[in-house]
Design a protein around this motif. Structure first.
Motif, PDB file in Angstrom:
ATOM      1  N   LEU A 190       0.837  -1.206   0.000  1.00  0.00           N
ATOM      2  CA  LEU A 190       0.000   0.000   0.000  1.00  0.00           C
ATOM      3  C   LEU A 190       0.874   1.259   0.000  1.00  0.00           C
ATOM      4  N   ASN A 206       1.896   6.856  -6.802  1.00  0.00           N
ATOM      5  CA  ASN A 206       0.862   7.823  -7.154  1.00  0.00           C
ATOM      6  C   ASN A 206       1.148   9.189  -6.575  1.00  0.00           C
ATOM      7  N   VAL A 239     -12.610  -0.423   4.216  1.00  0.00           N
ATOM      8  CA  VAL A 239     -11.552  -1.450   4.198  1.00  0.00           C
ATOM      9  C   VAL A 239     -10.499  -1.205   5.274  1.00  0.00           C
ATOM     10  N   SER A 282      -6.644  -6.189  -5.293  1.00  0.00           N
ATOM     11  CA  SER A 282      -5.916  -6.892  -4.230  1.00  0.00           C
ATOM     12  C   SER A 282      -6.245  -6.176  -2.910  1.00  0.00           C
ATOM     13  N   ASN A 283      -5.853  -6.784  -1.824  1.00  0.00           N
ATOM     14  CA  ASN A 283      -6.141  -6.210  -0.508  1.00  0.00           C
ATOM     15  C   ASN A 283      -5.568  -4.796  -0.365  1.00  0.00           C
ATOM     16  N   SER A 284      -4.304  -4.632  -0.759  1.00  0.00           N
ATOM     17  CA  SER A 284      -3.690  -3.313  -0.614  1.00  0.00           C
ATOM     18  C   SER A 284      -4.300  -2.323  -1.602  1.00  0.00           C
ATOM     19  N   SER A 285      -4.678  -2.808  -2.797  1.00  0.00           N
ATOM     20  CA  SER A 285      -5.329  -1.921  -3.761  1.00  0.00           C
ATOM     21  C   SER A 285      -6.664  -1.424  -3.233  1.00  0.00           C
ATOM     22  N   SER A 286      -7.398  -2.297  -2.564  1.00  0.00           N
ATOM     23  CA  SER A 286      -8.674  -1.908  -1.973  1.00  0.00           C
ATOM     24  C   SER A 286      -8.482  -0.741  -1.027  1.00  0.00           C
ATOM     25  N   ALA A 287      -7.502  -0.903  -0.159  1.00  0.00           N
ATOM     26  CA  ALA A 287      -7.234   0.133   0.827  1.00  0.00           C
ATOM     27  C   ALA A 287      -6.848   1.427   0.135  1.00  0.00           C
ATOM     28  N   PHE A 288      -5.967   1.270  -0.825  1.00  0.00           N
ATOM     29  CA  PHE A 288      -5.491   2.460  -1.509  1.00  0.00           C
ATOM     30  C   PHE A 288      -6.614   3.151  -2.279  1.00  0.00           C
ATOM     31  N   HIS A 302      -7.650   6.876  -1.596  1.00  0.00           N
ATOM     32  CA  HIS A 302      -7.234   7.826  -2.614  1.00  0.00           C
ATOM     33  C   HIS A 302      -8.366   8.184  -3.589  1.00  0.00           C
ATOM     34  N   GLU A 307      -4.878   9.175 -14.146  1.00  0.00           N
ATOM     35  CA  GLU A 307      -3.524   8.623 -14.055  1.00  0.00           C
ATOM     36  C   GLU A 307      -3.250   7.990 -12.693  1.00  0.00           C
ATOM     37  N   LEU A 308      -4.269   7.354 -12.139  1.00  0.00           N
ATOM     38  CA  LEU A 308      -4.077   6.713 -10.845  1.00  0.00           C
ATOM     39  C   LEU A 308      -3.436   5.341 -11.063  1.00  0.00           C
ATOM     40  N   TYR A 309      -2.315   5.120 -10.414  1.00  0.00           N
ATOM     41  CA  TYR A 309      -1.682   3.799 -10.507  1.00  0.00           C
ATOM     42  C   TYR A 309      -2.344   2.878  -9.485  1.00  0.00           C
ATOM     43  N   ILE A 310      -2.817   1.728  -9.964  1.00  0.00           N
ATOM     44  CA  ILE A 310      -3.449   0.788  -9.040  1.00  0.00           C
ATOM     45  C   ILE A 310      -3.262  -0.624  -9.590  1.00  0.00           C
ATOM     46  N   GLU A 311      -3.455  -1.611  -8.739  1.00  0.00           N
ATOM     47  CA  GLU A 311      -3.254  -2.987  -9.188  1.00  0.00           C
ATOM     48  C   GLU A 311      -4.569  -3.767  -9.138  1.00  0.00           C
ATOM     49  N   ASN A 313       5.499  -0.667 -15.778  1.00  0.00           N
ATOM     50  CA  ASN A 313       5.582  -0.783 -14.325  1.00  0.00           C
ATOM     51  C   ASN A 313       6.940  -1.304 -13.866  1.00  0.00           C
TER      52      ASN A 313
END
Lengths: 281, 400
Positions: A144, A151, A220, B49-55, B59, B72-76, B110
């Motif tokens: 994260l 970003n 979350v 993914s779990n961290s993407s959810s949080a992010f 954000h 232009e948001l970077y996410i997985e 990436n």
């Protein structure tokens, strides 16, 4: 000293009332995040808003890596603001990490606080199976933080202009952006690490000030298990479940958030604090 | 239109205001290996993914609320099989609160970004290390400056000390010079002398005394070295020989006593040990005799009016050197008008060998004063630089 505390944290005071209410933002936000909420309190309260050092319009030169390597640096800043403004018996409204800062401050100086309103608070983000489920594994949080870094520029170019959304202050926009570019990635990363890896669970039972927890759906950052943990371990806590989705109801659903806060404040003035209630919306 | 949406190279999905997936295009389904039915109606976090959810919540939520658009948001994204797909996400919100999202996979790019970030981290680490080194350097510099300041202070103290010491030495020199006997001239004898210390204080000392109507004692000593230690010894010796000579103590006893005195000084202190050369003349004008002892001293020169020259040679080692030496006097008769020159090696060494006797012979007819001036002039003019650092002392005596 007097001036430096207030400029250091870009403290702003407004409102017609006498009862102080102080707003503390969550990670990555400055005080402007509260604008649609705090405006509704202007008539009856003295509103205090501030920025964490390294964010918003704070004095970035005051950033001290050692001081802010734990939450206690942020806690002492908050207490200094109270002392500087000579306020006590304040209603504290905190979002996310802001609510934890309020909790810690209230264990040190309970007399300064009359009520705590905690929006999406989490005392610890990591899972510790089988007894504690914070919502994240260490890898998740590392990842994260990496994602935040990737970003970073995008974050800056969108969030920074909201800081100076007063059109009369367009002249300073560039300056603030420059400062963000120059200084903030390191500060943001360090703050994220303090937040995501700090364990504040031991402080919860020490809280004596009555509190309201606002728990959103599908947050979350705060799984229901964490809200449950807060309810059990935080003395004098009331929990209310909002159907606002996400982690930032004060942004996405300001009117509803205002209503919840006001209901709690009014309720509290009528009912003795011993009552720990639960309220489903 | 829907057909085109499906054929678009980027993934597309539409969200309700509560973040539920309302529709997708085929590209997105291909990217994620889901079919339409599996995603529609699901919460958006299903494809993260779990961290993407949080992010995403941290954000995307505030941005879309505040700005109605995200760029232009970077996410997985996470595919059905769990595969992670890095994407850039663009979104805007509609009036009804729905959100339209575009995702562009950036798997290759990436990797570059990861490498860049890695390089950035290394650079930051280096910078931190550099800053630490810099801080250390600054500290060292500060310490150095403190030391320098201390040094300057010590230097100043030292300078002050030197100044005081010099003043003390000048005073000591004056005291030493006041002990020297003055020139005199009577119907038996005329005596004059020259005395010049090399540094501030001299290791040379002399004295001439009238013991009674006919008898005179003349002594010249040169303590080894010069400076404070040598000068202290000359002062001690002076007190002794002045007392002995004026009492009329026998020539050999005077020398013996001075020798004993030096030995007693340094018996238990080899480090401080000094010896001294000496010549003592006992003149009896009634009998026209001279009795003398030369202990390691340069020979005194005796010249008669005829130009006949005699050297009063050393017969024993210097005083304070060997114990138990028997000092024997030598005695001779002088002729009227004879002249004697006593000197220390500070006078003889700068000049060529035999030069002193030459001058002495050349100026027999001239006055003692003339001869003295001539000798001093020679020392000044012809003396070699190297020797000028020694103490210089001579005594001239006319026997009438």
């Amino acid at each position: 000293m007097a001036k430096s505390v207030l400029t250091r944290n870009n403290v702003t005071v407004k409102g017609e009332g006498e009862q102080p209410i102080i707003f503390a933002s969550g990670f990555g936000f400055d005080q402007t995040v509260w604008s649609s909420v705090s405006n509704s309190f202007e008539q009856d309260f003295q509103i205090i808003q501030y920025d964490y050092v390294g964010f918003g319009d704070s004095d970035i030169a005051a950033y001290d890596q050692a001081k802010y390597s734990t939450l206690s640096g942020y806690v002492s800043d908050l207490l200094e603001i109270f002392d500087e403004l000579k306020i006590n018996n304040a209603i504290f409204v905190g979002h996310s990490i802001g609510s934890m800062i309020g909790i810690l401050a209230s264990t040190k100086r309970p007399e300064l606080f009359s009520k705590l309103v905690l929006i999406g608070p989490s005392p610890y983000f990591l899972n510790e199976p089988p007894t504690y489920y914070g919502g994240f594994d260490k890898d998740d949080l590392d990842h994260l933080i990496d994602m935040m870094e990737k970003n970073y520029l995008e974050w800056v170019s969108n969030i920074a202009p909201t800081i100076t959304n007063d059109p009369n202050r367009l002249d300073v926009t560039m300056d603030i952006e420059d400062r963000f570019y120059a200084n903030n990635p390191t500060i943001t990363r360090q703050f994220a690490e303090v937040i995501f890896f700090g364990d504040n669970r031991p402080f919860l039972p020490k809280v004596t000030v009555p509190s309201l927890i606002i728990q959103c759906s599908n947050d979350v950052f705060v799984p229901d298990s964490v809200a449950e943990y807060m309810k059990v371990n935080l003395p004098n806590a009331t929990i209310t479940y909002s159907n606002s989705i996400g982690h930032c109801p004060h942004l996405s659903h300001p009117e509803k958030t205002v209503k919840l806060i006001k209901e709690y404040i009014n309720e509290q003035t009528k009912v003795p604090i011993e009552q720990v209630g639960m309220e489903h919306e | 239109m829907n057909e085109h949406l499906d054929q678009m190279p980027s993934g597309f999905f539409r969200l309700s205001k509560d973040y539920f997936i309302l529709s997708t295009n085929k590209t997105l389904l291909n990217i994620l290996s889901y079919n339409q039915a599996e995603l529609v109606g699901k919460f958006v976090h299903t494809i993260f993914s779990n961290s993407s959810s949080a992010f995403f919540q941290l954000h995307f939520y505030p941005l879309i609320t505040e700005k109605n658009r995200v760029e232009e948001l970077y996410i997985e994204l996470k595919s059905k099989s769990g595969k992670i797909i890095p994407v850039l996400l663009y979104a805007n919100s509609l009036h009804n609160g729905e959100m339209l999202c575009n995702v562009v996979p950036i798997t290759k790019r990436n990797q570059y970004i990861d490498q860049l970030l890695e390089a950035k981290k290394i650079a930051e680490k280096r910078l931190t290390e550099k800053n630490e080194l810099n801080a250390q350097l600054k500290l060292t510099l500060k310490r150095l400056e403190e030391k320098q300041e201390e040094l300057l202070k010590v230097n100043l103290e030292n300078h002050q000390y030197k100044k005081e010491t010099k003043k003390e030495l000048e005073l000591a020199k004056k005291i030493q010079e006041t002990t020297l006997t003055k020139a005199f001239d009577n119907h038996h004898l005329q005596i004059d002398s020259h005395y010049k210390a090399s540094s501030e204080l001299s290791g040379d000392i002399y004295g001439f005394y009238q013991i009674n109507e006919y008898q005179y004692g003349i002594i010249l000593l040169d303590v080894m070295g010069h400076g404070i230690s040598s000068a202290l010894i000359t002062m001690s010796l002076e007190t002794l020989f002045q007392r002995l000579i004026t009492k009329g103590v026998a020539t050999d006893l005077v020398i013996q006593e001075l020798d004993n005195h030096l030995h007693s000084y340094f018996d238990n202190n080899e480090e401080a040990w000094h010896y001294c050369t000496a010549i003592y003349l006992f003149v009896d004008t009634e009998n026209q005799t001279i009795e003398y002892i030369n202990a390691g001293h340069p020979p005194a020169l005796y010249v008669e009016t005829s130009g006949q020259l005699k050297e009063l040679q050393s017969s024993t080692p210097p005083l304070g050197s060997f114990k138990g030496i028997e000092f024997r006097t030598t005695k001779f008769t002088y002729t009227q008008g004879a002249r004697i020159l006593l000197y220390t090696d500070g006078v003889s060494e700068p000049l060529e060998h035999g030069h002193l006797s030459d001058i002495l012979k050349a100026y027999t007819a001239d006055s003692l004063k003339t001869l003295k001036d001539k000798l001093m002039e020679s020392l000044e003019r012809e003396g070699e630089e190297y020797y000028k650092n020694d103490d210089q002392c001579f005594i001239l005596m006319d026997l009438k």
